[in-house]
Design a protein around this motif. Structure first.
Motif, mmCIF file in Angstrom:
data_model
loop_
_atom_site.group_PDB
_atom_site.id
_atom_site.type_symbol
_atom_site.label_atom_id
_atom_site.label_comp_id
_atom_site.label_asym_id
_atom_site.label_seq_id
_atom_site.Cartn_x
_atom_site.Cartn_y
_atom_site.Cartn_z
ATOM 1 N N GLN A 1 0.829 -1.202 0.000
ATOM 2 C CA GLN A 1 0.000 0.000 0.000
ATOM 3 C C GLN A 1 0.866 1.255 0.000
ATOM 4 O O GLN A 1 0.597 2.206 -0.746
ATOM 5 C CB GLN A 1 -0.938 0.010 1.216
ATOM 6 C CG GLN A 1 -1.829 1.242 1.318
ATOM 7 C CD GLN A 1 -2.866 1.351 0.214
ATOM 8 O OE1 GLN A 1 -3.326 0.333 -0.308
ATOM 9 N NE2 GLN A 1 -3.231 2.570 -0.148
ATOM 10 N N THR A 2 1.900 1.248 0.806
ATOM 11 C CA THR A 2 2.825 2.391 0.841
ATOM 12 C C THR A 2 3.477 2.610 -0.508
ATOM 13 O O THR A 2 3.572 3.747 -0.997
ATOM 14 C CB THR A 2 3.900 2.167 1.914
ATOM 15 O OG1 THR A 2 3.274 2.069 3.195
ATOM 16 C CG2 THR A 2 4.917 3.304 1.931
ATOM 17 N N GLU B 1 1.006 4.052 -3.077
ATOM 18 C CA GLU B 1 0.778 5.476 -2.868
ATOM 19 C C GLU B 1 1.977 6.298 -3.323
ATOM 20 O O GLU B 1 1.824 7.338 -3.982
ATOM 21 C CB GLU B 1 0.473 5.736 -1.398
ATOM 22 C CG GLU B 1 -0.852 5.142 -0.916
ATOM 23 C CD GLU B 1 -1.047 5.293 0.575
ATOM 24 O OE1 GLU B 1 -0.489 6.246 1.159
ATOM 25 O OE2 GLU B 1 -1.742 4.456 1.179
ATOM 26 N N THR B 2 3.182 5.845 -2.989
ATOM 27 C CA THR B 2 4.389 6.601 -3.346
ATOM 28 C C THR B 2 4.547 6.734 -4.851
ATOM 29 O O THR B 2 4.762 7.831 -5.392
ATOM 30 C CB THR B 2 5.632 5.919 -2.754
ATOM 31 O OG1 THR B 2 5.507 5.858 -1.329
ATOM 32 C CG2 THR B 2 6.901 6.679 -3.114
ATOM 33 N N MET C 1 1.376 8.636 -6.522
ATOM 34 C CA MET C 1 1.382 10.079 -6.230
ATOM 35 C C MET C 1 2.400 10.796 -7.110
ATOM 36 O O MET C 1 2.117 11.857 -7.678
ATOM 37 C CB MET C 1 1.692 10.308 -4.757
ATOM 38 C CG MET C 1 0.621 9.847 -3.791
ATOM 39 S SD MET C 1 -0.744 11.001 -3.608
ATOM 40 C CE MET C 1 0.033 12.269 -2.610
ATOM 41 N N ASN D 1 -8.999 1.873 -4.831
ATOM 42 C CA ASN D 1 -8.209 2.065 -3.623
ATOM 43 C C ASN D 1 -8.511 3.454 -3.064
ATOM 44 O O ASN D 1 -7.905 4.460 -3.447
ATOM 45 C CB ASN D 1 -6.717 1.916 -3.932
ATOM 46 C CG ASN D 1 -5.872 1.774 -2.678
ATOM 47 O OD1 ASN D 1 -5.828 2.662 -1.832
ATOM 48 N ND2 ASN D 1 -5.211 0.637 -2.545
ATOM 49 N N VAL E 1 -7.964 4.822 -0.256
ATOM 50 C CA VAL E 1 -6.897 5.483 0.505
ATOM 51 C C VAL E 1 -6.021 6.299 -0.442
ATOM 52 O O VAL E 1 -5.719 7.476 -0.185
ATOM 53 C CB VAL E 1 -6.056 4.456 1.273
ATOM 54 C CG1 VAL E 1 -4.881 5.134 1.983
ATOM 55 C CG2 VAL E 1 -6.921 3.705 2.295
ATOM 56 N N LEU E 2 -5.606 5.683 -1.550
ATOM 57 C CA LEU E 2 -4.838 6.407 -2.564
ATOM 58 C C LEU E 2 -5.648 7.561 -3.133
ATOM 59 O O LEU E 2 -5.137 8.684 -3.280
ATOM 60 C CB LEU E 2 -4.432 5.445 -3.681
ATOM 61 C CG LEU E 2 -3.800 6.089 -4.922
ATOM 62 C CD1 LEU E 2 -2.494 6.791 -4.577
ATOM 63 C CD2 LEU E 2 -3.582 5.043 -6.009
ATOM 64 N N ASN E 3 -6.914 7.324 -3.444
ATOM 65 C CA ASN E 3 -7.759 8.387 -3.996
ATOM 66 C C ASN E 3 -7.822 9.588 -3.060
ATOM 67 O O ASN E 3 -7.798 10.743 -3.502
ATOM 68 C CB ASN E 3 -9.181 7.864 -4.230
ATOM 69 C CG ASN E 3 -9.242 6.770 -5.268
ATOM 70 O OD1 ASN E 3 -8.287 6.528 -5.998
ATOM 71 N ND2 ASN E 3 -10.372 6.084 -5.329
ATOM 72 N N ARG F 1 -5.614 10.628 -0.884
ATOM 73 C CA ARG F 1 -4.363 11.390 -0.912
ATOM 74 C C ARG F 1 -4.231 12.181 -2.216
ATOM 75 O O ARG F 1 -3.803 13.342 -2.216
ATOM 76 C CB ARG F 1 -3.172 10.450 -0.741
ATOM 77 C CG ARG F 1 -3.056 9.819 0.643
ATOM 78 C CD ARG F 1 -1.687 9.213 0.847
ATOM 79 N NE ARG F 1 -0.640 10.216 0.774
ATOM 80 C CZ ARG F 1 0.663 9.933 0.690
ATOM 81 N NH1 ARG F 1 1.079 8.666 0.644
ATOM 82 N NH2 ARG F 1 1.560 10.900 0.638
ATOM 83 N N LEU F 2 -4.594 11.566 -3.335
ATOM 84 C CA LEU F 2 -4.516 12.268 -4.611
ATOM 85 C C LEU F 2 -5.416 13.496 -4.614
ATOM 86 O O LEU F 2 -5.048 14.556 -5.138
ATOM 87 C CB LEU F 2 -4.920 11.334 -5.752
ATOM 88 C CG LEU F 2 -3.962 10.180 -6.089
ATOM 89 C CD1 LEU F 2 -4.607 9.225 -7.080
ATOM 90 C CD2 LEU F 2 -2.642 10.709 -6.637
#
Length: 944
Positions: free
Chosen positions: A488-489, A492-493, A496, A520, A522-524, A526-527
């Motif tokens: 997951q990390t 995202e990295t 992003m 996902n 969580v990613l959405n 952050r974006l």
């Protein structure tokens, strides 16, 4: 004399010390009540069991509940303002309607979307899984097309245009040889394993205007055509898309029935950045092929025109033969495929990526160990230092491009591991659920010395102490947390960085997300919050069910994009517009509620189908219904909502939902384990009033400009404000996050009113919302019968089902009615005769051990009754009976014999024998018979 025997038996049956109910939910419900419900007197339990000691005392002999006049009969239809249709076809359209149909077929998530050619209005959309009850079901669309046309009251001749996608292979090539399809059907092989393969409704041979759209382009259209802004960037990331050779060959052959990104750019890919840049040469020498991995588009639109331009596309090589399981998907190198490999490694399911996302936040959580020798020992998941993937997706420079390391996902998958800590000292497996654990702050409900709770656990082989202790993670669970957190990390990295790069390259300030990775949340989140986009749009169906919507949008608004260059003058464009009648673009986001509309007739039929097990009340006043729901929720109960048309996409958005109180943390384990029957670590989502969301969640700097309606389809995860987390622990994940649904009065007025009523009563502007399905591996309920079956299969853990105007509860197994001790109009009613719900089939298996003391010896009998409401076709509906006595009782219950006659057959008593001759064995037999009749009733095998 038999009545005397029953008089002795019944108090024992009603006594919790001697009665063994059939479902663990009954006792566990009591436990979570003690933990979460207020200390004021609780309302009666709403599930079917003679659990209350004072059951007889609470019955008023003067009550005449069965004497219903027409005004109170729930089966008498009345005028109503609910979201259900009258008995005419509710979605019927003009017979002159011409349809554009978008289809995703022959892959997973087979889906259809149909729209009016002239107005552009989407009339119907549904995924096949909702009909077949098989999650992510694929294959042909014959049944979907037939259902769609029936719902709209149209015929196949009304279909004007069909746009399709199947990213595994071209559809037209397969369907051009109908004779071979029929041959496969005759042998039950390939696509012919399923009915409808060569059917007219699947092939749609009479439709002249048929074409195919490439996979990522269909995803792009599904978002851009309905997003609430007129220009922006689309990012499509998924497991795998179209192959390079498929796209390239269509261009070389001049195939006008197939459109891809290469087509939009004049055939050669001019203006697109490819990774690898020499994709054409590499594809020639590849053992297999290369597939779409990640794509970036820009778009502009006005009332009539939608122009989509591909900017970037990365391809991933097929590293395994595509003829292997799942097309060798888990060995590809797209972001989605690598993430999916982690899903397979942990859960044994490539399509359980949502579980991986939910498991990842447990990294860093610390549990106090139960090690008696070292009470200070603590448990936590190790940090996996080595990235699984890192680097940049958009460059091929040495040392800067994407690097993938799958070494942590090689060897024996976690789902296959059986570690020593799953066994006790005697070698008995005590932890059959690898990923069942609580957080360190979990407090088990206080013990009530409830003997019934203990007997339930024993009957269901629950080996935990009573009440259940806090569950610590197994070693494999800790390793799974480490892997989930790492993947997951890394996702995202890398993502992003990828999106930020193209935001700068294109200068776009609005973002659309599509493709499986866009599930996902969580990613959405952050974006949407961290990269400075003014608006972010994620459709309700970013996965492959959305491909059908994209195909439909292309059929309505697509074609060869007209770039703003010298190739087309303004006069030429005006002339084209005059000859091509295009519908206006969708001027607002599509409603997700696009499925069939249940009729009142279907609802009443479903209720009648299960009437012996249901208590039904007709409540036409919506505010009164909402008050009843709020009262049940606030007291710790769980409520199922079935309302109007179903949602398209994987998320329940208030029309097919299970609701609970977000303030009660004990509900997390309760709903996971006993309602949903799944892993206890999984989080729940809140449905929150959009106007209040900013007070409870960190939504980002641009949320206020959008009235805080940042996540109408549960597509974004946000952090719960620290001051609010203690108030809504049931929807706050272990890291303080929450996968949010924002609800507006415009998009979902009835759901908004319900949440508003809960807000007024509790001061909390949200409810816990999870999808309405209680049978393992089933999709969200679709039909009224699905809803009733799912409700009954919850075995009382769902206290109330609200289906339109009907408020439904489980009916008690009324022993007084069975025995003829019910009073009606001052007269004793005659005894009831228990009756099977339908024809029954028995199947007994025997096993023999090495010797008489071998525990493996024994027999097992299962029964199958397709007509019972709780029949589950997924496992052929086999139900294990307790013993020979229960099996014999089921056979006897044909509706012609009463309890007295049944007792005569199974006891040594005769009617003329003396009371003092009743033996302990007779009394035990009477108790056993009555408890088994109740169990058979609870599982809808018999009624009376």
């Amino acid at each position: 004399m038999l009545s005397a025997l029953l008089a002795l038996a019944i108090p024992s049956i009603l006594c919790v010390e001697s009665f063994t109910p059939s479902s663990p939910s009954l006792s566990v419900r009591r436990r979570h009540e003690q933990h979460d419900r207020p200390h004021s007197p609780s309302p009666p339990l709403l599930h079917s069991t003679p659990f209350d000691l004072d059951m007889y005392d609470t019955l008023n002999p003067n009550d005449d509940d069965d004497d219903l006049d027409a005004s109170s009969n729930p089966f008498q239809p009345k005028a109503s303002n609910n979201n259900f249709a009258s008995d005419r076809l509710p979605l019927a359209v003009s017979p002159s309607t011409r349809l554009v149909v978008g289809i995703n077929k022959y892959s997973h998530d087979t889906t259809l979307c149909a729209a009016d050619l002239h107005s552009g209005q989407v009339l119907f959309a549904l995924s096949k899984e909702r009909m077949t009850r098989k999650k992510h079901d694929g294959g042909n669309v014959a049944s979907l097309v037939e259902l769609c046309l029936d719902a709209l009251d149209l015929d196949v001749d009304n279909i004007h245009k069909v746009v399709m996608n199947n990213h595994h292979h071209r559809i037209s090539v397969v369907e051009s040889n109908v004779g071979h399809m029929e041959w496969e059907e005759g042998l039950g092989m390939n696509g012919g394993v399923e009915d409808g393969y060569s059917d007219e409704y699947n092939l749609l041979e009479g439709v002249e205007d048929k074409m195919e759209v490439s996979h990522h382009l269909a995803h792009a259209y599904s978002a851009a055509a309905q997003c609430p802004f007129d220009k922006g960037m689309i990012v499509v990331m998924d497991g795998m898309g179209e192959t390079w050779r498929t796209m390239r060959r269509a261009v070389e052959d001049g195939d006008e029935t197939y459109v891809s990104d290469l087509t939009l750019c004049g055939g050669g890919g001019s203006g697109i950045q490819f990774i690898p840049s020499d994709i054409e040469e590499r594809a020639k020498t590849s053992y297999f092929d290369w597939r779409e991995a990640e794509t970036v588009y820009t778009f502009t639109k006005d009332d009539k025109h939608l122009t989509i331009k591909p900017v970037f596309k990365r391809f991933s090589e097929e590293n395994s033969p595509p003829t292997l399981y799942n097309h060798g998907f888990e060995n590809m190198d797209s972001l989605g495929a690598v993430y999916s490999r982690a899903s397979s490694h942990i859960f044994g399911d490539w399509n359980a990526c949502g579980k991986v996302m939910g498991l990842a936040p447990w990294q860093g959580h610390v549990w106090d160990s139960d090690n008696k020798e070292n009470p200070q020992q603590q448990l936590t998941a190790d940090v996996m230092e080595e990235p699984i993937f890192d680097g940049a997706l958009y460059t091929e420079k040495d040392g800067e491009g994407l690097r993938i390391n799958k070494s942590s996902m090689m060897g024996l998958p976690f789902i296959a591991r059986i570690d020593p800590d799953m066994f006790d000292e005697e070698g008995t497996m005590v932890r059959t659920k690898r990923y069942d654990f609580d957080d360190n702050d979990y407090v088990p409900p206080k013990s009530s010395n409830d003997a019934a709770a203990n007997s339930v656990d024993e009957a269901n082989n629950i080996d935990d102490t009573k009440p259940p202790s806090k569950q610590l993670p197994t070693k494999v669970a800790l390793d799974a947390i480490s892997l989930a957190s790492r993947i997951q990390t890394d996702l995202e990295t890398v993502a992003m960085d990828f999106v930020q790069h193209f935001k700068e390259e294109t200068g776009e300030t609005n973002l659309c997300l599509a493709g499986g990775v866009a599930l996902n949340s969580v990613l959405n989140g952050r974006l949407s919050r961290e990269l400075g986009f003014e608006n972010t749009f994620v459709p309700p169906y970013p996965g492959d069910d959305g491909v059908a919507v994209g195909c439909c949008a292309f059929g309505l608004f697509g074609g060869i994009s007209r770039d703003d260059d010298e190739s087309s003058s303004e006069e030429q464009k005006e002339e084209e517009d005059a000859t091509i009648v295009l519908p206006s673009l969708w001027n607002e986001t599509l409603s997700p509620y696009l499925g069939p509309m249940p009729t009142n007739m279907a609802i009443k039929e479903a209720i009648a189908w299960a009437a012996p097990w249901l208590d039904v009340e007709l409540i036409q006043d919506e505010s009164k219904r909402n008050d009843m729901i709020v009262e049940e929720l606030a007291s710790g109960g769980v409520v199922a909502i079935y309302n109007g048309r179903s949602e398209l996409g994987p998320r329940a958005l208030g029309h097919r939902s299970i609701l609970a109180d977000p303030r009660k943390k004990g509900l997390v384990r309760f709903i996971n384990e006993f309602v949903k029957k799944r892993e206890s670590f999984r989080p729940f989502a809140p449905s929150c009033l959009a106007e209040e969301a900013g007070n409870w969640f960190d939504l980002g700097e641009h949320a206020a400009a959008n009235n805080n309606n940042v996540s109408p389809y549960m597509g974004i995860t946000a952090q719960v404000k620290e001051s609010k987390r203690v108030m809504i622990p049931a929807v706050t994940h272990v890291d303080g996050s929450s996968r949010l649904q924002t609800v507006t009065s415009e998009a979902n007025p009835s759901y908004h009113r319900l949440i508003s009523a809960f807000f007024k009563a509790t001061g909390v502007p949200m409810v816990l919302n999870t999808s309405f399905n209680t049978l393992k591996s089933e999709p969200i309920t679709e039909t009224p019968r699905n809803a009733v079956r799912s409700f009954l299969s919850s075995m009382g853990t769902i206290e109330m089902l609200v289906m339109g105007d009907y408020v439904i509860k489980r009916k008690e197994a009324n022993i007084r009615t069975l025995l003829g001790e019910e009073q009606k109009n001052g007269m004793m009613t005659p005894p009831s005769f228990p009756k099977r719900a339908g024809a029954v089939k028995y199947q007994t298996t025997f096993s023999a051990g090495l010797d008489d003391e071998d525990d493996s010896s024994g027999s097992k009998t299962v029964v199958q009754m397709p007509d019972r409401p709780m029949h589950n076709e997924k496992d052929d509906g086999w139900f294990e009976i307790l013993d020979d006595l229960e099996g014999q009782l089921l056979g006897i219950c044909d509706g012609t014999v009463g309890v007295n006659e049944i007792m005569t057959q199974f006891t040594a008593m005769a009617e003329e024998e003396n009371y003092d001759k009743i033996t302990d064995a007779d009394q035990f037999m009477a108790e056993s018979i009555m408890s088994r009749l109740v169990r058979l009733y609870e599982h809808t095998l018999i009624s009376w």
